[in-house]
Structure formats: structure tokens, C-alpha cells
Motif scaffolding. Structure first.
Motif, PDB file in Angstrom:
ATOM      1  N   ARG A   1       0.850  -1.195   0.000  1.00 26.70           N
ATOM      2  CA  ARG A   1       0.000   0.000   0.000  1.00 26.70           C
ATOM      3  C   ARG A   1       0.880   1.238   0.000  1.00 26.70           C
ATOM      4  O   ARG A   1       1.775   1.367   0.821  1.00 26.70           O
ATOM      5  N   LEU A   2       0.591   2.154  -0.920  1.00 24.81           N
ATOM      6  CA  LEU A   2       1.363   3.371  -1.040  1.00 24.81           C
ATOM      7  C   LEU A   2       0.404   4.550  -1.004  1.00 24.81           C
ATOM      8  O   LEU A   2      -0.573   4.578  -1.745  1.00 24.81           O
ATOM      9  N   LEU A   3       0.677   5.500  -0.114  1.00 26.50           N
ATOM     10  CA  LEU A   3      -0.104   6.732  -0.037  1.00 26.50           C
ATOM     11  C   LEU A   3       0.702   7.838  -0.701  1.00 26.50           C
ATOM     12  O   LEU A   3       1.831   8.122  -0.291  1.00 26.50           O
ATOM     13  N   LEU A   4       0.129   8.441  -1.736  1.00 22.95           N
ATOM     14  CA  LEU A   4       0.738   9.561  -2.439  1.00 22.95           C
ATOM     15  C   LEU A   4      -0.044  10.817  -2.101  1.00 22.95           C
ATOM     16  O   LEU A   4      -1.264  10.862  -2.299  1.00 22.95           O
ATOM     17  N   VAL A   5       0.643  11.830  -1.569  1.00 31.72           N
ATOM     18  CA  VAL A   5       0.017  13.130  -1.285  1.00 31.72           C
ATOM     19  C   VAL A   5       0.662  14.126  -2.233  1.00 31.72           C
ATOM     20  O   VAL A   5       1.806  14.536  -2.043  1.00 31.72           O
ATOM     21  N   GLU A   6      -0.086  14.473  -3.279  1.00 31.77           N
ATOM     22  CA  GLU A   6       0.440  15.299  -4.377  1.00 31.77           C
ATOM     23  C   GLU A   6      -0.733  16.002  -5.037  1.00 31.77           C
ATOM     24  O   GLU A   6      -1.786  15.402  -5.234  1.00 31.77           O
ATOM     25  N   ASP A   7      -0.555  17.278  -5.415  1.00 34.97           N
ATOM     26  CA  ASP A   7      -1.643  18.031  -6.024  1.00 34.97           C
ATOM     27  C   ASP A   7      -1.480  18.259  -7.521  1.00 34.97           C
ATOM     28  O   ASP A   7      -2.433  18.606  -8.200  1.00 34.97           O
ATOM     29  N   ASP A   8      -0.304  18.058  -8.062  1.00 35.83           N
ATOM     30  CA  ASP A   8      -0.054  18.308  -9.474  1.00 35.83           C
ATOM     31  C   ASP A   8      -0.548  17.128 -10.306  1.00 35.83           C
ATOM     32  O   ASP A   8      -0.004  16.025 -10.209  1.00 35.83           O
TER      33      ASP A   8
ATOM     34  N   VAL B   1      -2.689  -0.002   6.975  1.00 36.76           N
ATOM     35  CA  VAL B   1      -1.567   0.916   7.152  1.00 36.76           C
ATOM     36  C   VAL B   1      -0.779   0.992   5.852  1.00 36.76           C
ATOM     37  O   VAL B   1      -0.439  -0.045   5.275  1.00 36.76           O
ATOM     38  N   PRO B   2      -0.472   2.199   5.376  1.00 37.17           N
ATOM     39  CA  PRO B   2       0.360   2.270   4.164  1.00 37.17           C
ATOM     40  C   PRO B   2       1.765   1.744   4.451  1.00 37.17           C
ATOM     41  O   PRO B   2       2.288   1.911   5.555  1.00 37.17           O
ATOM     42  N   ASP B   3       2.353   1.116   3.453  1.00 35.49           N
ATOM     43  CA  ASP B   3       3.718   0.618   3.579  1.00 35.49           C
ATOM     44  C   ASP B   3       4.740   1.708   3.290  1.00 35.49           C
ATOM     45  O   ASP B   3       5.888   1.611   3.712  1.00 35.49           O
ATOM     46  N   LEU B   4       4.309   2.729   2.568  1.00 34.19           N
ATOM     47  CA  LEU B   4       5.181   3.832   2.196  1.00 34.19           C
ATOM     48  C   LEU B   4       4.317   5.047   1.892  1.00 34.19           C
ATOM     49  O   LEU B   4       3.242   4.912   1.305  1.00 34.19           O
ATOM     50  N   VAL B   5       4.794   6.229   2.291  1.00 34.15           N
ATOM     51  CA  VAL B   5       4.107   7.492   1.989  1.00 34.15           C
ATOM     52  C   VAL B   5       5.043   8.359   1.168  1.00 34.15           C
ATOM     53  O   VAL B   5       6.208   8.547   1.536  1.00 34.15           O
ATOM     54  N   LEU B   6       4.543   8.863   0.049  1.00 29.74           N
ATOM     55  CA  LEU B   6       5.254   9.838  -0.773  1.00 29.74           C
ATOM     56  C   LEU B   6       4.527  11.160  -0.584  1.00 29.74           C
ATOM     57  O   LEU B   6       3.347  11.279  -0.918  1.00 29.74           O
ATOM     58  N   LEU B   7       5.217  12.155  -0.028  1.00 24.86           N
ATOM     59  CA  LEU B   7       4.563  13.370   0.456  1.00 24.86           C
ATOM     60  C   LEU B   7       5.161  14.627  -0.155  1.00 24.86           C
ATOM     61  O   LEU B   7       6.341  14.925   0.034  1.00 24.86           O
ATOM     62  N   ASP B   8       4.336  15.372  -0.878  1.00 25.55           N
ATOM     63  CA  ASP B   8       4.729  16.682  -1.391  1.00 25.55           C
ATOM     64  C   ASP B   8       4.582  17.695  -0.256  1.00 25.55           C
ATOM     65  O   ASP B   8       3.723  17.536   0.619  1.00 25.55           O
ATOM     66  N   LEU B   9       5.391  18.732  -0.274  1.00 20.88           N
ATOM     67  CA  LEU B   9       5.295  19.758   0.770  1.00 20.88           C
ATOM     68  C   LEU B   9       4.338  20.874   0.426  1.00 20.88           C
ATOM     69  O   LEU B   9       3.613  21.366   1.289  1.00 20.88           O
ATOM     70  N   ARG B  10       4.335  21.297  -0.814  1.00 16.48           N
ATOM     71  CA  ARG B  10       3.535  22.452  -1.226  1.00 16.48           C
ATOM     72  C   ARG B  10       2.195  21.968  -1.759  1.00 16.48           C
ATOM     73  O   ARG B  10       2.098  21.471  -2.874  1.00 16.48           O
ATOM     74  N   LEU B  11       1.158  22.136  -0.940  1.00 13.57           N
ATOM     75  CA  LEU B  11      -0.182  21.689  -1.310  1.00 13.57           C
ATOM     76  C   LEU B  11      -1.134  22.876  -1.258  1.00 13.57           C
ATOM     77  O   LEU B  11      -0.867  23.858  -0.559  1.00 13.57           O
ATOM     78  N   PRO B  12      -2.249  22.821  -1.975  1.00 12.48           N
ATOM     79  CA  PRO B  12      -3.104  24.001  -2.100  1.00 12.48           C
ATOM     80  C   PRO B  12      -3.709  24.494  -0.782  1.00 12.48           C
ATOM     81  O   PRO B  12      -3.974  25.684  -0.640  1.00 12.48           O
ATOM     82  N   ASP B  13      -3.906  23.611   0.169  1.00  9.75           N
ATOM     83  CA  ASP B  13      -4.572  24.032   1.409  1.00  9.75           C
ATOM     84  C   ASP B  13      -3.652  23.993   2.625  1.00  9.75           C
ATOM     85  O   ASP B  13      -4.117  24.028   3.760  1.00  9.75           O
ATOM     86  N   GLY B  14      -2.340  23.909   2.398  1.00  5.68           N
ATOM     87  CA  GLY B  14      -1.431  23.913   3.533  1.00  5.68           C
ATOM     88  C   GLY B  14      -0.120  23.235   3.194  1.00  5.68           C
ATOM     89  O   GLY B  14       0.241  23.072   2.032  1.00  5.68           O
ATOM     90  N   SER B  15       0.568  22.813   4.242  1.00  4.83           N
ATOM     91  CA  SER B  15       1.888  22.234   4.095  1.00  4.83           C
ATOM     92  C   SER B  15       1.870  20.732   4.335  1.00  4.83           C
ATOM     93  O   SER B  15       1.170  20.246   5.236  1.00  4.83           O
ATOM     94  N   GLY B  16       2.674  20.026   3.565  1.00  5.59           N
ATOM     95  CA  GLY B  16       2.826  18.597   3.786  1.00  5.59           C
ATOM     96  C   GLY B  16       3.367  18.285   5.179  1.00  5.59           C
ATOM     97  O   GLY B  16       3.188  17.173   5.681  1.00  5.59           O
ATOM     98  N   PHE B  17       4.013  19.268   5.810  1.00  3.95           N
ATOM     99  CA  PHE B  17       4.492  19.060   7.180  1.00  3.95           C
ATOM    100  C   PHE B  17       3.346  18.739   8.137  1.00  3.95           C
ATOM    101  O   PHE B  17       3.524  17.994   9.092  1.00  3.95           O
ATOM    102  N   GLU B  18       2.167  19.296   7.865  1.00  6.29           N
ATOM    103  CA  GLU B  18       1.000  18.983   8.701  1.00  6.29           C
ATOM    104  C   GLU B  18       0.657  17.496   8.614  1.00  6.29           C
ATOM    105  O   GLU B  18       0.310  16.870   9.614  1.00  6.29           O
TER     106      GLU B  18
END
Length: 142
Positions: free
Chosen positions: A2-9, A50-67
Motif C-alpha cells: 500500500r502506497l499513499l501519495l500526497v500530491e496536487d499536481d 496501514v500504508p507501507d510507504l508514503v510519498l509526500l509533497d510539501l507544497r499543497l493548495p490548502d497547507g503544508s505537507g508538514f501537517e
């Protein structure tokens, strides 16, 4: 896997999807495009998904990937999930914040799509085949 991708582009999302489909036959990809959506996903994760890996962008339209990273690391059951921060930013402050917040890796996105495709494939392969946690096992059962 399972892979969670957090990306807006959308172009990059399609590239991730295509690269993963062409390179791996056993990855279930969950795409979240905003911080709020990713936080809902993280909060809803149960022991069985549970995801096995998360790929996380920092710059997202409604806030920061740090959140999102902070939310993941706040959960005891997700503390060992590898989180790769993937950003266009090469600012030392962003890198330092990412590692201080518990990122497993920080990668600067290449400017060209072929470079990004290679980086996606190689990074996932690294977590699956090379990386080891203390005790010799792969992180989070990869």
C-alpha cells in the motif's frame, strides 16, 4: 504493498500512476491531493490498511505537507511507516524541518518528467529491496 501519495499536481500524479503500474504489479496506490484529504486518510487508517510507504509533497493548495507528516508521526501505529518527502524545494530549512519532523528521506523533484519517473521507480525499489530497519527486517514489513 500500500502506497499513499500526497500530491496536487495532476501531471505528476499521472506520472506516478503510470510509472508504478509499469514497474510494479502489486502496489495499491491511494492518491490524496490536499492536506485536509490526507489528514482524513491518516486518521482513518486502521491496523489492516496501514500504508507501507508514503510519498509526500510539501507544497499543497490548502497547507503544508508538514501537517500531514506531523499527523502521521503522532500516531504510534504509524511511527515506523517510511515517509519520503518529495518537493521542488531545495531549501535547507525545508530539509531540516522534514527530518526533524520524522521524514525518512527528502528528495528534490527533478525538473524533467523522465528524471522524476526514474526517481519514483528507484525510490520505491530502494524501500522495497534495499532498506532495512534495526534487526534486519524491512521497514513496516515491505
Amino acid at each position: 504493498m500500500r502506497l499513499l501519495l500526497v500530491e496536487d499536481d495532476e501531471i505528476q500524479i499521472r506520472l506516478y500512476e503510470r510509472t508504478i503500474a509499469e514497474s510494479f504489479d502489486d502496489i495499491e496506490l491511494d492518491v490524496n491531493r490536499e492536506v485536509a484529504e490526507a489528514i482524513v486518510t491518516v486518521d482513518a487508517v486502521s491496523r489492516n490498511d496501514v500504508p507501507d510507504l508514503v510519498l509526500l509533497d510539501l507544497r499543497l493548495p490548502d497547507g503544508s505537507g508538514f501537517e500531514v507528516l506531523d499527523r502521521i508521526r503522532a500516531r504510534r501505529d504509524l511511527v515506523d511507516v517510511p515517509v519520503m518527502v518529495w518537493s521542488g524545494s531545495d531549501l535547507p530549512a525545508d530539509m531540516n524541518t522534514a527530518y526533524a519532523s520524522g521524514a525518512s528521506a527528502y528528495l528534490v523533484k527533478p525538473q524533467d518528467l523522465d528524471g522524476l519517473r526514474t526517481q519514483v521507480r528507484d525510490s520505491i525499489s530502494f524501500w522495497r529491496h534495499v532498506s532495512r530497519a534495526p534487526g534486519g527486517e524491512r521497514p513496516n514489513g515491505l
